[in-house]
Design a protein around this motif. Structure first.
Motif, PDB file in Angstrom:
ATOM      1  N   LEU A  33       2.584   3.406  -1.926  1.00 31.03           N
ATOM      2  CA  LEU A  33       3.667   2.425  -1.960  1.00 31.03           C
ATOM      3  C   LEU A  33       4.321   2.380  -3.341  1.00 31.03           C
ATOM      4  N   LEU A  34       3.488   2.448  -4.376  1.00 36.25           N
ATOM      5  CA  LEU A  34       4.027   2.390  -5.737  1.00 36.25           C
ATOM      6  C   LEU A  34       4.830   3.652  -6.045  1.00 36.25           C
ATOM      7  N   GLN A  35       4.353   4.789  -5.574  1.00 33.36           N
ATOM      8  CA  GLN A  35       5.076   6.037  -5.803  1.00 33.36           C
ATOM      9  C   GLN A  35       6.402   6.044  -5.050  1.00 33.36           C
ATOM     10  N   ARG A  36       6.416   5.481  -3.852  1.00 35.18           N
ATOM     11  CA  ARG A  36       7.674   5.368  -3.106  1.00 35.18           C
ATOM     12  C   ARG A  36       8.621   4.385  -3.796  1.00 35.18           C
ATOM     13  N   SER A  37       8.060   3.325  -4.365  1.00 33.12           N
ATOM     14  CA  SER A  37       8.888   2.366  -5.093  1.00 33.12           C
ATOM     15  C   SER A  37       9.582   3.034  -6.272  1.00 33.12           C
ATOM     16  N   ALA A  38       8.887   3.975  -6.904  1.00 29.00           N
ATOM     17  CA  ALA A  38       9.468   4.685  -8.042  1.00 29.00           C
ATOM     18  C   ALA A  38      10.701   5.484  -7.629  1.00 29.00           C
ATOM     19  N   ARG A  39      10.781   5.808  -6.323  1.00 22.39           N
ATOM     20  CA  ARG A  39      11.947   6.547  -5.818  1.00 22.39           C
ATOM     21  C   ARG A  39      13.000   5.596  -5.262  1.00 22.39           C
ATOM     22  N   GLY A  40      12.821   4.283  -5.518  1.00 24.63           N
ATOM     23  CA  GLY A  40      13.811   3.301  -5.085  1.00 24.63           C
ATOM     24  C   GLY A  40      13.601   2.762  -3.693  1.00 24.63           C
ATOM     25  N   ASP A  41      12.419   2.963  -3.121  1.00 19.76           N
ATOM     26  CA  ASP A  41      12.124   2.484  -1.768  1.00 19.76           C
ATOM     27  C   ASP A  41      11.819   0.988  -1.802  1.00 19.76           C
ATOM     28  N   GLU A  42      12.796   0.173  -1.431  1.00 21.84           N
ATOM     29  CA  GLU A  42      12.637  -1.275  -1.511  1.00 21.84           C
ATOM     30  C   GLU A  42      11.603  -1.799  -0.513  1.00 21.84           C
ATOM     31  N   ALA A  43      11.556  -1.196   0.666  1.00 21.60           N
ATOM     32  CA  ALA A  43      10.581  -1.630   1.667  1.00 21.60           C
ATOM     33  C   ALA A  43       9.158  -1.380   1.168  1.00 21.60           C
ATOM     34  N   ALA A  44       8.955  -0.263   0.478  1.00 17.83           N
ATOM     35  CA  ALA A  44       7.625   0.040  -0.066  1.00 17.83           C
ATOM     36  C   ALA A  44       7.252  -0.980  -1.127  1.00 17.83           C
ATOM     37  N   ALA A  81       6.847  -3.917 -13.020  1.00 19.04           N
ATOM     38  CA  ALA A  81       6.296  -2.883 -12.139  1.00 19.04           C
ATOM     39  C   ALA A  81       7.410  -2.138 -11.410  1.00 19.04           C
ATOM     40  N   TRP A  82       8.420  -2.859 -10.939  1.00 16.24           N
ATOM     41  CA  TRP A  82       9.542  -2.225 -10.241  1.00 16.24           C
ATOM     42  C   TRP A  82      10.279  -1.250 -11.173  1.00 16.24           C
ATOM     43  N   ARG A  83      10.489  -1.701 -12.407  1.00 16.96           N
ATOM     44  CA  ARG A  83      11.243  -0.879 -13.349  1.00 16.96           C
ATOM     45  C   ARG A  83      10.448   0.303 -13.894  1.00 16.96           C
ATOM     46  N   SER A  84       9.124   0.133 -13.982  1.00 13.24           N
ATOM     47  CA  SER A  84       8.307   1.174 -14.619  1.00 13.24           C
ATOM     48  C   SER A  84       7.399   1.899 -13.636  1.00 13.24           C
ATOM     49  N   SER A  85       7.624   1.729 -12.331  1.00 12.33           N
ATOM     50  CA  SER A  85       6.733   2.323 -11.332  1.00 12.33           C
ATOM     51  C   SER A  85       6.676   3.846 -11.445  1.00 12.33           C
ATOM     52  N   ALA A  86       7.724   4.459 -11.966  1.00 12.73           N
ATOM     53  CA  ALA A  86       7.716   5.917 -12.116  1.00 12.73           C
ATOM     54  C   ALA A  86       6.666   6.379 -13.123  1.00 12.73           C
ATOM     55  N   ARG A  87       6.211   5.467 -13.981  1.00  9.78           N
ATOM     56  CA  ARG A  87       5.211   5.844 -14.991  1.00  9.78           C
ATOM     57  C   ARG A  87       3.788   5.760 -14.443  1.00  9.78           C
ATOM     58  N   TYR A  88       3.628   5.223 -13.231  1.00 10.59           N
ATOM     59  CA  TYR A  88       2.285   5.132 -12.654  1.00 10.59           C
ATOM     60  C   TYR A  88       1.771   6.528 -12.298  1.00 10.59           C
ATOM     61  N   ASP A  89       0.543   6.811 -12.702  1.00  8.46           N
ATOM     62  CA  ASP A  89      -0.095   8.099 -12.427  1.00  8.46           C
ATOM     63  C   ASP A  89      -1.394   7.832 -11.682  1.00  8.46           C
ATOM     64  N   ALA A  90      -1.426   8.191 -10.402  1.00  6.61           N
ATOM     65  CA  ALA A  90      -2.605   7.922  -9.570  1.00  6.61           C
ATOM     66  C   ALA A  90      -3.854   8.605 -10.115  1.00  6.61           C
ATOM     67  N   ALA A  91      -3.681   9.690 -10.868  1.00 11.41           N
ATOM     68  CA  ALA A  91      -4.838  10.404 -11.400  1.00 11.41           C
ATOM     69  C   ALA A  91      -5.519   9.632 -12.524  1.00 11.41           C
ATOM     70  N   GLY A  93      -5.879   6.151 -12.574  1.00 11.22           N
ATOM     71  CA  GLY A  93      -6.418   4.846 -12.173  1.00 11.22           C
ATOM     72  C   GLY A  93      -5.756   4.340 -10.904  1.00 11.22           C
ATOM     73  N   SER A  94      -6.313   3.278 -10.341  1.00 11.03           N
ATOM     74  CA  SER A  94      -5.780   2.734  -9.092  1.00 11.03           C
ATOM     75  C   SER A  94      -4.460   2.004  -9.336  1.00 11.03           C
ATOM     76  N   ALA A  95      -3.654   1.915  -8.276  1.00 16.90           N
ATOM     77  CA  ALA A  95      -2.391   1.187  -8.365  1.00 16.90           C
ATOM     78  C   ALA A  95      -2.639  -0.289  -8.649  1.00 16.90           C
ATOM     79  N   ALA A  96      -3.671  -0.852  -8.002  1.00 14.31           N
ATOM     80  CA  ALA A  96      -3.988  -2.265  -8.228  1.00 14.31           C
ATOM     81  C   ALA A  96      -4.403  -2.495  -9.678  1.00 14.31           C
ATOM     82  N   GLY A  97      -5.237  -1.605 -10.207  1.00 16.40           N
ATOM     83  CA  GLY A  97      -5.672  -1.748 -11.593  1.00 16.40           C
ATOM     84  C   GLY A  97      -4.511  -1.629 -12.564  1.00 16.40           C
ATOM     85  N   TRP A  98      -3.622  -0.655 -12.306  1.00 20.25           N
ATOM     86  CA  TRP A  98      -2.433  -0.474 -13.150  1.00 20.25           C
ATOM     87  C   TRP A  98      -1.578  -1.731 -13.143  1.00 20.25           C
ATOM     88  N   PHE A  99      -1.338  -2.275 -11.960  1.00 21.51           N
ATOM     89  CA  PHE A  99      -0.478  -3.452 -11.869  1.00 21.51           C
ATOM     90  C   PHE A  99      -1.144  -4.697 -12.437  1.00 21.51           C
TER      91      PHE A  99
END
Length: 207
Positions: A33-44, A81-91, A93-99
């Protein structure tokens, strides 16, 4: 608790807030969901918000101890998170931990801001009063030590820093840290231990 959904430019609006619904996304789904958000996916991003809003508000409230401030902190964290979601790297840590790390830092910043505002009116009296030389030296030493600690923490890996900050700055138990970061208890303990060993070595503390 009926907190307000954040409204970043182009982000989803009007999705009901609240706790995670039954069948809420797991760690892998949150990362997607976070990776899709980085591509502008509002529903994600809306789904990510709904899955994490209860924990985000709870963490903010635990730190700031004020419901109104906790609401604002959570909104600021989602904007970030919305503005910087592209910086999230799943490798890394977890998305929950990052946020939740973003939420925690925002909350700590809010506490510091409130404390500064509360003491601003007392600044003149404090600075104009005679200060004993020993007190001045102690204050300078404490400031230097705080700077050393901040500098050392900044050198930790992302996963180590998340675990150490939640444990020693957020006041969470090892079990709670494991739950927040969506990792096994043993993994959380290892990250905390490795982070503390790194800090000890950097600061020259004898074992």
């Amino acid at each position: 608790m009926d907190h307000v959904r954040p409204v970043p430019d182009g982000a989803p609006v009007g999705v009901p807030s609240g706790g995670s619904p039954p069948g809420a996304p797991g760690a892998t789904e949150l990362a997607e969901l976070l990776q899709r958000s980085a591509r502008g996916d509002e529903a994600a991003f809306a789904a990510f918000y709904d899955a994490t809003s209860a924990r985000a508000y709870g963490l903010a409230l635990r730190v700031v101890r004020n419901p109104a401030h906790a609401e604002e902190v959570a909104q600021e964290a989602y904007l970030d998170a919305w503005r910087s979601s592209a910086r999230y790297d799943a490798a890394r840590g977890s998305a929950a931990g990052w946020f939740l790390t973003i939420v925690h830092r925002k909350a700590v910043d809010r506490v510091r801001s409130v404390e500064a505002a509360t003491t601003r009116d007392e600044t003149w009296d404090r600075e104009s009063a005679p200060v004993d030389h020993d007190q001045t030296a102690e204050a300078a030493y404490a400031s230097l030590e705080a700077a050393r600690v901040r500098g050392a923490v900044a050198t930790l890996t992302d996963v180590q820093r998340q675990a150490v900050e939640l444990t020693y700055f957020g006041g969470y138990t090892h079990t709670e840290v494991a739950a927040l970061l969506d990792v096994p208890l043993g993994t959380a303990k290892t990250r905390i231990r490795d982070g503390l060993i790194r800090l000890r070595d950097l600061m020259g503390v004898a074992s």
